[in-house]
Design an enzyme around this catalytic site. Structure first.
Site, PDB file in Angstrom:
ATOM      1  N   LYS A 173       0.858  -1.170   0.000  1.00 13.88           N
ATOM      2  CA  LYS A 173       0.000   0.000   0.000  1.00 13.88           C
ATOM      3  C   LYS A 173       0.899   1.226   0.000  1.00 13.88           C
ATOM      4  O   LYS A 173       2.016   1.203   0.514  1.00 13.88           O
ATOM      5  CB  LYS A 173      -0.949   0.013   1.195  1.00 13.88           C
ATOM      6  CG  LYS A 173      -0.322   0.186   2.567  1.00 13.88           C
ATOM      7  CD  LYS A 173       0.059   1.599   3.003  1.00 13.88           C
ATOM      8  CE  LYS A 173      -1.069   2.580   2.825  1.00 13.88           C
ATOM      9  NZ  LYS A 173      -0.585   3.973   3.181  1.00 13.88           N
ATOM     10  N   THR A 184       5.235   6.316   3.336  1.00 13.38           N
ATOM     11  CA  THR A 184       4.039   5.773   3.965  1.00 13.38           C
ATOM     12  C   THR A 184       3.674   4.593   3.104  1.00 13.38           C
ATOM     13  O   THR A 184       2.825   4.669   2.251  1.00 13.38           O
ATOM     14  CB  THR A 184       2.895   6.773   4.004  1.00 13.38           C
ATOM     15  OG1 THR A 184       3.265   7.823   4.860  1.00 13.38           O
ATOM     16  CG2 THR A 184       1.652   6.141   4.606  1.00 13.38           C
ATOM     17  N   ASN A 392      -4.515  16.295   0.431  1.00 16.81           N
ATOM     18  CA  ASN A 392      -3.641  16.495   1.595  1.00 16.81           C
ATOM     19  C   ASN A 392      -3.902  17.766   2.403  1.00 16.81           C
ATOM     20  O   ASN A 392      -3.246  17.951   3.437  1.00 16.81           O
ATOM     21  CB  ASN A 392      -2.176  16.490   1.126  1.00 16.81           C
ATOM     22  CG  ASN A 392      -1.702  15.098   0.782  1.00 16.81           C
ATOM     23  OD1 ASN A 392      -1.487  14.283   1.661  1.00 16.81           O
ATOM     24  ND2 ASN A 392      -1.571  14.816  -0.511  1.00 16.81           N
TER      25      ASN A 392
END
Length: 393
Positions: A173, A184, A392
């Site tokens: 992911k 991330t 974001n």
């Protein structure tokens, strides 16, 4: 999408909605080996790292693992002693359900930094995951790992070792905070090959260096980066190490899975609609080439220019110049795919329309030759659109 894929022998997986995210979105996953598996791991180099990363690093020293349990939606980062207790409790609960030692459980979290985990939901979710785990539950597992991803990411390699079929299935992911040294990003690699633990660790590290550490989305590095590999030996081949005759067959398959997953991450970059390969050759060293390539790939001026189909080679020259790589301006050549924009540090004279045609593609390359030596490096990146801001802000 991945409903027809089965895990390697001796593995099960599951993905569920445990209530960590709203609206019944899948947010917990389990990967389980029915037998002890050799384990390997590579983690974030961020000095601020999440509690689950600290727990995984400690558990990796055990060398053997039975399961990976993860949640999405909350990162369990910057959560102090309470967060460490929660990460350890995740491992302890999974160990109790599976009947193994807590050190044989890896725990991972991804999502928003700061909030504490809803441990009651996590604990209940672990039991549900165990009950629903199966060899074919790949789609749900991949979906449960997602945060800002628009699609799940799975790669498969099938090889033959000593006339025995061996399978590698990898999950990943990631869509933002992807640079440097992973981001991330979570990735789990499962294989039924029998692999010596230290050899597996070395192979994973080398594979990560050539894949997940070659990509950039936005230049931000995460607190939670984790790549884990489990090899449970269910294929019943003789134990593989670097001296085995068929080691390269296994290693190349592992590299393939890691590289495919890394490319899926870049193609799914937050708000991105262009995949850009930045290749630097002719550098004084490989390190210099990487410095220059990363500077170009991470430049928001370049990313926004690519989003606007604006072939501003001056921004690329500027990025190379401040990269700390050795550069002699008069020797630099820059190509958009095979179309030369810069020759000897100056405009090549190519028609702007020809460059626009290249950057209008969804997939193109920026090729830079510094003409100073044999160093080279590649970084895979994407453009930055208005959608990135919307995701974001």
């Amino acid at each position: 999408m991945y409903s027809e894929i089965h895990l390697p022998k001796g593995f099960k997986c599951a993905g569920i909605a445990a209530g960590i995210k709203p609206a019944s979105v899948k947010d917990m996953a389990l990967i389980l080996s029915e037998r002890p598996a050799a384990s390997a791991g590579v983690f974030t180099t961020n000095q601020v790292c999440a509690a689950p990363v600290k727990v995984c690093r400690a558990h990796l020293a055990h060398g053997v693992a039975r399961a990976i349990v993860m949640n999405s939606g909350i990162a369990n980062a910057c959560t102090g002693s309470e967060g460490m207790v929660a990460a350890k409790d995740m491992a302890a609960e999974a160990a109790k359900v599976i009947s193994c030692e807590p050190q044989e459980i890896f725990v991972c979290s991804t999502g928003k930094i700061g909030p504490q985990l809803p441990l009651d939901k996590i604990i209940q979710g672990i039991g549900t995951l165990f009950e629903s785990a199966s060899i074919g539950n790949v789609q749900n597992t991949a979906e449960a790992m997602m945060t800002t991803d628009t699609r799940p990411k799975v790669s498969v390699a099938e090889i033959v070792i000593e006339d025995k079929p061996v399978k590698i299935v990898g999950f990943a992911k990631g869509a933002g905070m992807i640079e440097p040294n992973m981001a991330t990003m979570l990735s789990y690699i499962t294989t039924d090959a029998a692999v010596e633990q230290h050899a597996l660790q070395a192979a994973l590290k080398k594979s990560v260096d050539g894949s997940f550490n070659r990509i950039s989305i936005d230049g931000d590095q995460s607190t939670n980066d984790t790549v884990l590999a489990l090899a449970n030996g269910a294929a019943e081949n003789r134990l593989l190490d670097e001296n085995s005759p068929e080691w390269n067959v296994f290693f190349q398959a592992l590299e393939k899975v890691c590289f495919e997953l890394a490319m899926m991450i870049v193609h799914d970059g937050e708000g991105a609609d262009k995949f850009v390969t930045v290749k630097v050759t002719g550098a004084a060293s490989n390190d210099d080439a990487e410095l220059a390539a990363r500077a170009v790939a991470n430049s928001m001026l370049n990313k926004t220019a690519w989003a606007g189909t604006y072939p501003d080679w001056g921004r690329i020259m500027d990025s190379v110049g401040y990269s700390k790589a050795q550069v002699v301006e008069e020797r630099v050549d820059i190509f958009y795919d095979d179309t030369q924009a810069v020759a000897g540090g100056c405009q090549s004279g190519v028609a702007q329309e020809d460059l626009i045609k290249v950057v209008s593609q969804s997939d193109f390359a920026i090729n830079i030759d510094l003409h100073l030596g044999g160093g080279e490096a590649v970084v895979y990146t994407c453009n930055c659109t208005e959608e990135y801001v919307r995701i974001n802000y």
